[in-house]
Design a protein around this motif. Structure first.
Motif, PDB file in Angstrom:
ATOM      1  N   GLY A 109       0.830  -1.211   0.000  1.00 43.69           N
ATOM      2  CA  GLY A 109       0.000   0.000   0.000  1.00 43.69           C
ATOM      3  C   GLY A 109       0.856   1.250   0.000  1.00 43.69           C
ATOM      4  O   GLY A 109       1.858   1.344  -0.712  1.00 43.69           O
ATOM      5  N   SER A 110       0.490   2.204   0.825  1.00 44.12           N
ATOM      6  CA  SER A 110       1.183   3.492   0.883  1.00 44.12           C
ATOM      7  C   SER A 110       2.269   3.525   1.963  1.00 44.12           C
ATOM      8  O   SER A 110       2.769   4.602   2.310  1.00 44.12           O
ATOM      9  N   SER A 111       2.655   2.361   2.491  1.00 45.88           N
ATOM     10  CA  SER A 111       3.556   2.327   3.646  1.00 45.88           C
ATOM     11  C   SER A 111       4.884   3.055   3.400  1.00 45.88           C
ATOM     12  O   SER A 111       5.372   3.765   4.280  1.00 45.88           O
ATOM     13  N   ARG A 112       5.440   2.935   2.213  1.00 47.78           N
ATOM     14  CA  ARG A 112       6.724   3.605   1.931  1.00 47.78           C
ATOM     15  C   ARG A 112       6.560   5.122   1.938  1.00 47.78           C
ATOM     16  O   ARG A 112       7.352   5.844   2.557  1.00 47.78           O
ATOM     17  N   ASP A 113       5.553   5.596   1.236  1.00 44.27           N
ATOM     18  CA  ASP A 113       5.297   7.042   1.208  1.00 44.27           C
ATOM     19  C   ASP A 113       4.960   7.570   2.601  1.00 44.27           C
ATOM     20  O   ASP A 113       5.401   8.653   2.984  1.00 44.27           O
ATOM     21  N   ASP A 114       4.189   6.792   3.342  1.00 44.11           N
ATOM     22  CA  ASP A 114       3.815   7.210   4.698  1.00 44.11           C
ATOM     23  C   ASP A 114       5.048   7.316   5.593  1.00 44.11           C
ATOM     24  O   ASP A 114       5.200   8.286   6.336  1.00 44.11           O
ATOM     25  N   LEU A 115       5.938   6.338   5.506  1.00 40.80           N
ATOM     26  CA  LEU A 115       7.153   6.363   6.317  1.00 40.80           C
ATOM     27  C   LEU A 115       8.034   7.558   5.949  1.00 40.80           C
ATOM     28  O   LEU A 115       8.626   8.195   6.821  1.00 40.80           O
ATOM     29  N   ARG A 116       8.081   7.887   4.687  1.00 43.51           N
ATOM     30  CA  ARG A 116       8.891   9.021   4.232  1.00 43.51           C
ATOM     31  C   ARG A 116       8.393  10.363   4.768  1.00 43.51           C
ATOM     32  O   ARG A 116       9.137  11.338   4.771  1.00 43.51           O
ATOM     33  N   GLU A 117       7.153  10.398   5.218  1.00 42.12           N
ATOM     34  CA  GLU A 117       6.586  11.621   5.793  1.00 42.12           C
ATOM     35  C   GLU A 117       7.006  11.826   7.253  1.00 42.12           C
ATOM     36  O   GLU A 117       6.805  12.896   7.805  1.00 42.12           O
ATOM     37  N   PHE A 118       7.568  10.802   7.862  1.00 34.86           N
ATOM     38  CA  PHE A 118       7.987  10.894   9.261  1.00 34.86           C
ATOM     39  C   PHE A 118       9.197  11.818   9.375  1.00 34.86           C
ATOM     40  O   PHE A 118       9.934  12.017   8.404  1.00 34.86           O
ATOM     41  N   PRO A 119       9.447  12.355  10.569  1.00 34.52           N
ATOM     42  CA  PRO A 119      10.669  13.146  10.784  1.00 34.52           C
ATOM     43  C   PRO A 119      11.911  12.309  10.442  1.00 34.52           C
ATOM     44  O   PRO A 119      11.912  11.080  10.606  1.00 34.52           O
ATOM     45  N   ASP A 120      12.968  12.976   9.990  1.00 36.69           N
ATOM     46  CA  ASP A 120      14.182  12.284   9.545  1.00 36.69           C
ATOM     47  C   ASP A 120      14.721  11.297  10.576  1.00 36.69           C
ATOM     48  O   ASP A 120      15.086  10.176  10.227  1.00 36.69           O
ATOM     49  N   GLU A 121      14.781  11.710  11.831  1.00 33.58           N
ATOM     50  CA  GLU A 121      15.313  10.827  12.882  1.00 33.58           C
ATOM     51  C   GLU A 121      14.489   9.553  13.004  1.00 33.58           C
ATOM     52  O   GLU A 121      15.033   8.464  13.206  1.00 33.58           O
ATOM     53  N   VAL A 122      13.178   9.691  12.892  1.00 30.51           N
ATOM     54  CA  VAL A 122      12.285   8.535  12.990  1.00 30.51           C
ATOM     55  C   VAL A 122      12.476   7.634  11.773  1.00 30.51           C
ATOM     56  O   VAL A 122      12.563   6.405  11.902  1.00 30.51           O
ATOM     57  N   CYS A 123      12.583   8.231  10.588  1.00 27.84           N
ATOM     58  CA  CYS A 123      12.822   7.458   9.356  1.00 27.84           C
ATOM     59  C   CYS A 123      14.094   6.638   9.471  1.00 27.84           C
ATOM     60  O   CYS A 123      14.125   5.460   9.102  1.00 27.84           O
ATOM     61  N   GLN A 124      15.145   7.266   9.954  1.00 27.19           N
ATOM     62  CA  GLN A 124      16.426   6.569  10.075  1.00 27.19           C
ATOM     63  C   GLN A 124      16.339   5.406  11.050  1.00 27.19           C
ATOM     64  O   GLN A 124      16.823   4.302  10.765  1.00 27.19           O
ATOM     65  N   SER A 125      15.720   5.629  12.178  1.00 23.19           N
ATOM     66  CA  SER A 125      15.586   4.579  13.184  1.00 23.19           C
ATOM     67  C   SER A 125      14.749   3.413  12.652  1.00 23.19           C
ATOM     68  O   SER A 125      15.119   2.242  12.800  1.00 23.19           O
ATOM     69  N   MET A 126      13.635   3.732  12.008  1.00 24.38           N
ATOM     70  CA  MET A 126      12.770   2.679  11.481  1.00 24.38           C
ATOM     71  C   MET A 126      13.418   1.980  10.293  1.00 24.38           C
ATOM     72  O   MET A 126      13.270   0.772  10.122  1.00 24.38           O
ATOM     73  N   GLY A 127      14.143   2.740   9.492  1.00 21.66           N
ATOM     74  CA  GLY A 127      14.873   2.138   8.377  1.00 21.66           C
ATOM     75  C   GLY A 127      15.899   1.131   8.875  1.00 21.66           C
ATOM     76  O   GLY A 127      16.056   0.043   8.304  1.00 21.66           O
ATOM     77  N   PHE A 128      16.582   1.471   9.960  1.00 24.23           N
ATOM     78  CA  PHE A 128      17.553   0.545  10.539  1.00 24.23           C
ATOM     79  C   PHE A 128      16.859  -0.708  11.074  1.00 24.23           C
ATOM     80  O   PHE A 128      17.352  -1.832  10.894  1.00 24.23           O
ATOM     81  N   ALA A 129      15.714  -0.539  11.713  1.00 23.37           N
ATOM     82  CA  ALA A 129      14.953  -1.687  12.230  1.00 23.37           C
ATOM     83  C   ALA A 129      14.541  -2.613  11.080  1.00 23.37           C
ATOM     84  O   ALA A 129      14.624  -3.845  11.204  1.00 23.37           O
ATOM     85  N   LEU A 130      14.137  -2.026   9.952  1.00 24.36           N
ATOM     86  CA  LEU A 130      13.751  -2.840   8.789  1.00 24.36           C
ATOM     87  C   LEU A 130      14.971  -3.545   8.194  1.00 24.36           C
ATOM     88  O   LEU A 130      14.878  -4.697   7.756  1.00 24.36           O
ATOM     89  N   TRP A 131      16.105  -2.877   8.177  1.00 22.97           N
ATOM     90  CA  TRP A 131      17.343  -3.490   7.687  1.00 22.97           C
ATOM     91  C   TRP A 131      17.692  -4.694   8.571  1.00 22.97           C
ATOM     92  O   TRP A 131      18.080  -5.748   8.067  1.00 22.97           O
ATOM     93  N   GLN A 132      17.549  -4.536   9.874  1.00 28.81           N
ATOM     94  CA  GLN A 132      17.803  -5.648  10.785  1.00 28.81           C
ATOM     95  C   GLN A 132      16.890  -6.837  10.437  1.00 28.81           C
ATOM     96  O   GLN A 132      17.339  -7.982  10.420  1.00 28.81           O
ATOM     97  N   ALA A 133      15.625  -6.546  10.162  1.00 28.25           N
ATOM     98  CA  ALA A 133      14.681  -7.609   9.791  1.00 28.25           C
ATOM     99  C   ALA A 133      15.119  -8.288   8.502  1.00 28.25           C
ATOM    100  O   ALA A 133      15.032  -9.519   8.371  1.00 28.25           O
ATOM    101  N   GLN A 134      15.613  -7.517   7.548  1.00 29.27           N
ATOM    102  CA  GLN A 134      16.083  -8.095   6.289  1.00 29.27           C
ATOM    103  C   GLN A 134      17.258  -9.043   6.508  1.00 29.27           C
ATOM    104  O   GLN A 134      17.457  -9.982   5.740  1.00 29.27           O
ATOM    105  N   LEU A 135      18.034  -8.788   7.547  1.00 28.68           N
ATOM    106  CA  LEU A 135      19.184  -9.644   7.872  1.00 28.68           C
ATOM    107  C   LEU A 135      18.792 -10.814   8.774  1.00 28.68           C
ATOM    108  O   LEU A 135      19.649 -11.586   9.202  1.00 28.68           O
ATOM    109  N   GLY A 136      17.490 -10.910   9.079  1.00 32.96           N
ATOM    110  CA  GLY A 136      17.025 -12.002   9.923  1.00 32.96           C
ATOM    111  C   GLY A 136      17.156 -11.724  11.406  1.00 32.96           C
ATOM    112  O   GLY A 136      17.041 -12.624  12.227  1.00 32.96           O
ATOM    113  N   ARG A 137      17.373 -10.475  11.743  1.00 31.80           N
ATOM    114  CA  ARG A 137      17.519 -10.078  13.140  1.00 31.80           C
ATOM    115  C   ARG A 137      16.268  -9.336  13.602  1.00 31.80           C
ATOM    116  O   ARG A 137      15.429  -8.973  12.803  1.00 31.80           O
ATOM    117  N   LYS A 138      16.219  -9.091  14.906  1.00 28.48           N
ATOM    118  CA  LYS A 138      15.114  -8.312  15.461  1.00 28.48           C
ATOM    119  C   LYS A 138      15.691  -7.093  16.152  1.00 28.48           C
ATOM    120  O   LYS A 138      16.515  -7.220  17.054  1.00 28.48           O
TER     121      LYS A 138
END
Length: 134
Positions: A16-45
């Motif tokens: 859905g619109s999840s990518r666009d919605d996340l991009r609307e977040f403040p930069d610090e929040v985007c970076q933190s959530m982006g890192f959390a998603l990267w961890q998930a991609q590596l099989g980590r939590k």
């Protein structure tokens, strides 16, 4: 210890619109959530990732980030082998309680169903490629 650069990462799919919605977040929040998603991609939590209740087990997670008095959430699933699906990203509007609003839960349920269908299609395509079928 690995830096993560040589590790195999799972593909990330935005529902859905999840990518666009996340991009609307403040930069610090985007970076933190982006890192959390990267961890998930590596099989980590990620340390801030929590199981989202009501989705039958540990396959649907959310990352909650507070910033300047506002609360932001990203919800993703790792329940489909070999992929991470971002289901929803939203700013929690209610100042009362920590419960996820029903409307947002409904969005997550719909997108989880769509992610399941997408994953099944990807699996069928992969199987066709491996068997040489057209």
């Amino acid at each position: 210890m690995s830096t993560g650069e040589t590790e195999e990462s799972k593909p990330l799919f935005w529902m859905g619109s999840s990518r666009d919605d996340l991009r609307e977040f403040p930069d610090e929040v985007c970076q933190s959530m982006g890192f959390a998603l990267w961890q998930a991609q590596l099989g980590r939590k990620h340390r801030d990732a929590r199981v989202l209740k009501g989705f039958g087990g540990a396959g649907v997670l959310e990352v909650v980030e507070d910033h300047d008095g506002d609360t932001y959430r990203a919800v993703y699933t790792v329940k489909f082998a070999g992929a991470v699906y971002v289901l929803h990203a939203f700013q929690k509007k209610s100042k009362k309680g920590i419960k996820t609003p029903v409307a947002d839960l409904n969005v997550i349920r719909r997108r989880l169903k769509a992610a399941e269908e997408h994953h099944e299609e990807r699996s069928r395509e992969e199987e066709r490629r491996q068997t040489g079928a057209h």
